[in-house]
Structure formats: structure tokens, C-alpha cells
Design an enzyme around this catalytic site. Structure first.
Site, PDB file in Angstrom:
ATOM      1  N   GLY A 110      41.992  40.319  33.082  1.00 24.58           N
ATOM      2  CA  GLY A 110      41.616  39.004  32.577  1.00 24.58           C
ATOM      3  C   GLY A 110      41.274  38.001  33.657  1.00 24.58           C
ATOM      4  O   GLY A 110      41.556  36.803  33.523  1.00 24.58           O
ATOM      5  N   ARG A 165      40.294  21.537  31.198  1.00 25.07           N
ATOM      6  CA  ARG A 165      40.701  21.922  29.849  1.00 25.07           C
ATOM      7  C   ARG A 165      42.152  22.412  29.792  1.00 25.07           C
ATOM      8  O   ARG A 165      42.589  22.976  28.799  1.00 25.07           O
ATOM      9  CB  ARG A 165      39.749  22.962  29.276  1.00 25.07           C
ATOM     10  CG  ARG A 165      39.792  24.343  29.872  1.00 25.07           C
ATOM     11  CD  ARG A 165      38.760  25.242  29.191  1.00 25.07           C
ATOM     12  NE  ARG A 165      38.774  26.616  29.669  1.00 25.07           N
ATOM     13  CZ  ARG A 165      39.567  27.574  29.196  1.00 25.07           C
ATOM     14  NH1 ARG A 165      40.433  27.294  28.235  1.00 25.07           N
ATOM     15  NH2 ARG A 165      39.508  28.804  29.681  1.00 25.07           N
ATOM     16  N   ASP A 194      37.746  54.650  45.585  1.00 25.76           N
ATOM     17  CA  ASP A 194      36.610  53.726  45.495  1.00 25.76           C
ATOM     18  C   ASP A 194      35.679  53.997  44.319  1.00 25.76           C
ATOM     19  O   ASP A 194      34.902  53.123  43.936  1.00 25.76           O
ATOM     20  CB  ASP A 194      35.790  53.778  46.786  1.00 25.76           C
ATOM     21  CG  ASP A 194      36.606  53.422  48.013  1.00 25.76           C
ATOM     22  OD1 ASP A 194      37.605  52.690  47.865  1.00 25.76           O
ATOM     23  OD2 ASP A 194      36.253  53.872  49.116  1.00 25.76           O
TER      24      ASP A 194
END
Length: 321
Positions: free
Chosen positions: A186, A212, A128
Site C-alpha cells: 500500500g 487531507r 531481482d
């Protein structure tokens, strides 16, 4: 000091074996006997103590989990139970105890020191990364790499089907795994306990991405916020036509061969634990800060507050436009 003991407590983390190996080999190098306590504080109470030698820790540096096993011991909160643990230490002549685990494990070590004058040294081992006094805990880097591997694979199929995917990761009330893995993977959105977020903002971002021509949307969710099914329901209520899936990674994040970073960190911390005991220091927590191995008084370490990496979070928002 002639004999030291070592135990692993709480949730397991990749790299614990590397730390055990370092404690044993460093101890033997300095002429000490090393005892292993099985199943954490529970094993200490039940007198589950074994001898550890060079052969005991051979071929374990690359393995996840812990050869000493681990268990949670709620009974350790009772003083009469802790007395049994102290009696086990006395029986085996253990003069110093190395405890590998999280903050709950540290509190157990703290009580042994305060009540029975046991020499204790703590090593932070938890995926953690929620121990305030250290920049990184043993197991965190490996867990992040495991999550990254999952994100990469989920993105492949998400792109093929033009889907949105929620990936729920561990961390209890800490969002460090979600943050680091989300940035490295990402992700379009990272949802953390440390930061306020908006379901409308999330849905607007997904809608904008679709307009888009974006083929996938990866949402990394820290378990401390809510569950993946709950978030999926909230999104579908607002975007009923969205093709949405969720994955709960669960305990896969705890396993696997530790990374180079975790092996090196564990080796450094394990060796330093033995050195501190030989220096007659006690109630210390070993940490890495600014790439240096340091140690703090356990009381101070437990009272510190973990600084959230807000700059990295802001970077994630910039990179996910």
C-alpha cells in the site's frame, strides 16, 4: 549419463536449497551420482567438489541461502580459467552440470557448453526477478514478503509519529521487488528504473496527503534509481518541515526461510533440470511462464527482453490516491 554436478553462482536467493534438494533427489531416483561444486564457478576452477546424497539434502528445504555456498568469479571470463573448470568436470566424470543463478551465471554455463561441449542446464535463482525468459525467479517471492514485513512495521511507527518514510529495496536495474512489494504494502509512491518520475509530483502528493489528514507516507524506492539518502535530500529541500526518515533494507532481503511459492517453484525446476539432462538436452534455461514449467535455448533466453508490468504500476497509482 551416470554423474551430474550442481553449483550455485552469483547472489544467493531463498529457495536455492530447495532446488539443490530437488536435483539431488531426482538424480538419485533415476540412478545418477550427484556432485556438488562449492562456491560456484570459483569452486569449479579450484576443484572444490563433494559427493551429495540423500542425507546431504535432508532438512534444507526450509533454509535460506545455499548449502553449496556461492561466489562471484570474474576470472571465469578468461578462457584458460574456464579450461581448468572443464578439467575439474572431466576429473570427476561429471557429464551434466546444473547451474543455479542469474544471467551472469547463465553466461558462464553458455561458455562451457560452447567451448567444451559441456551439457548445461540453468535454473533462474535471483531475488531481482530480472531474468527475461521467466515470469518468476527463485527467491523473488520470499524477498517481496520480507519487504512487506518491513513495510508493515515501518508503517506502524510512521503512523504514530506522523512521518514519511522512504524504504530502499534491492533489484539492481530492475524494479520488480519495489513494484510488487509497493503494491502489496500500500505504498503512496513507488519509484522504479523502468518508469519516469517527478520529484515535484512526489512532493505534491505528500503535501496533498497531509492536507487531507493522512498520518503516514510510504515511498518504496528501487536501488537502481538512486539511494534513499539522495531522495531524502531532494524531498527535504522542497518540504523542509516534513518529518522524514529512510530505511535501506539491504541484504535482509536475501535471507530467510523461502515461501511456499519459492519452495514449489525450486522443486519443480530442480527436478526438470535432471529430466532435461537425461533427455540429452543441453544449453537450456528452465522457466515458468503462464504457470507452466518450460525451457528455452540459453542463447534465446539471454537475448529476450523482460516485459515490464505497466498495468500493475498503473494500478499502484490508482490505489494510492
Amino acid at each position: 549419463m551416470k554423474t551430474i554436478g550442481i553449483l550455485t553462482s552469483g547472489g544467493d536467493a531463498p529457495g536455492m536449497n530447495a532446488a539443490i534438494r530437488a536435483v539431488v533427489r531426482t538424480g538419485i531416483y533415476y540412478g545418477l551420482k550427484v556432485k556438488g561444486i562449492m562456491r560456484g564457478f570459483a569452486g569449479l576452477v579450484e576443484d572444490e567438489v563433494i559427493d551429495l546424497g540423500l542425507s546431504s539434502v535432508g532438512d534444507i528445504i526450509q533454509k535460506g541461502g545455499t548449502i553449496l555456498r556461492t561466489a562471484r568469479c570474474e576470472e571465469f571470463k578468461q578462457k584458460e580459467v574456464r579450461k581448468k573448470a572443464y578439467e575439474t568436470l572431466q576429473k570427476h566424470g561429471i557429464e551434466g552440470l546444473v547451474v543455479i543463478g542469474g544471467d551472469g551465471s547463465f553466461r558462464g554455463a553458455q561458455l562451457l557448453s560452447e567451448e567444451w561441449n559441456v551439457n548445461t542446464i540453468c535454473i533462474p535463482g535471483t531475488i531481482d526477478n530480472d531474468i527475461p525468459c521467466t515470469d518468476y525467479t527463485i527467491g523473488f517471492d520470499t524477498a517481496c514478503n520480507t519487504v512487506i514485513d518491513a513495510i508493515n512495521k515501518i508503517r506502524d511507527t510512521a503512523t504514530s509519529h506522523e512521518r514519511a518514510n522512504i524504504i530502499e529495496v534491492m533489484g539492481r536495474n530492475s524494479g520488480y521487488i519495489a513494484l510488487y512489494a509497493g503494491v502489496a504494502g500500500g505504498a503512496e509512491m513507488i519509484i522504479l528504473p523502468e518508469v519516469e518520475w517527478s520529484i515535484d509530483e512526489l512532493c505534491d502528493k505528500i503535501t496533498y496527503g497531509i492536507k487531507r489528514g493522512k498520518l503516514h507516507h510510504i515511498i518504496v524506492l528501487a536501488e537502481g534509481v538512486m539511494s534513499a539518502p539522495e531522495l531524502a535530500k531532494m524531498i527535504k529541500e522542497r518540504l523542509p518541515k516534513l518529518d522524514l526518515r529512510y530505511t535501506i533494507l539491504g541484504h535482509i532481503q536475501r535471507g530467510g526461510a523461502p515461501t511456499v511459492m519459492d519452495r514449489v517453484l525450486a522443486s519443480q525446476m530442480g527436478a526438470r533440470a535432471v529430466e532435461l539432462l537425461l533427455e540429452n538436452k543441453t544449453k537450456r534455461v528452465i522457466s515458468i511462464r503462464n504457470n507452466q514449467i518450460v525451457d528455452d535455448d540459453i542463447d534465446e533466453a539471454l537475448s529476450m527482453k523482460k516485459e515490464f508490468n505497466r498495468k500493475l504500476y498503473e494500478l499502484s497509482k490508482i490505489l494510492s490516491i
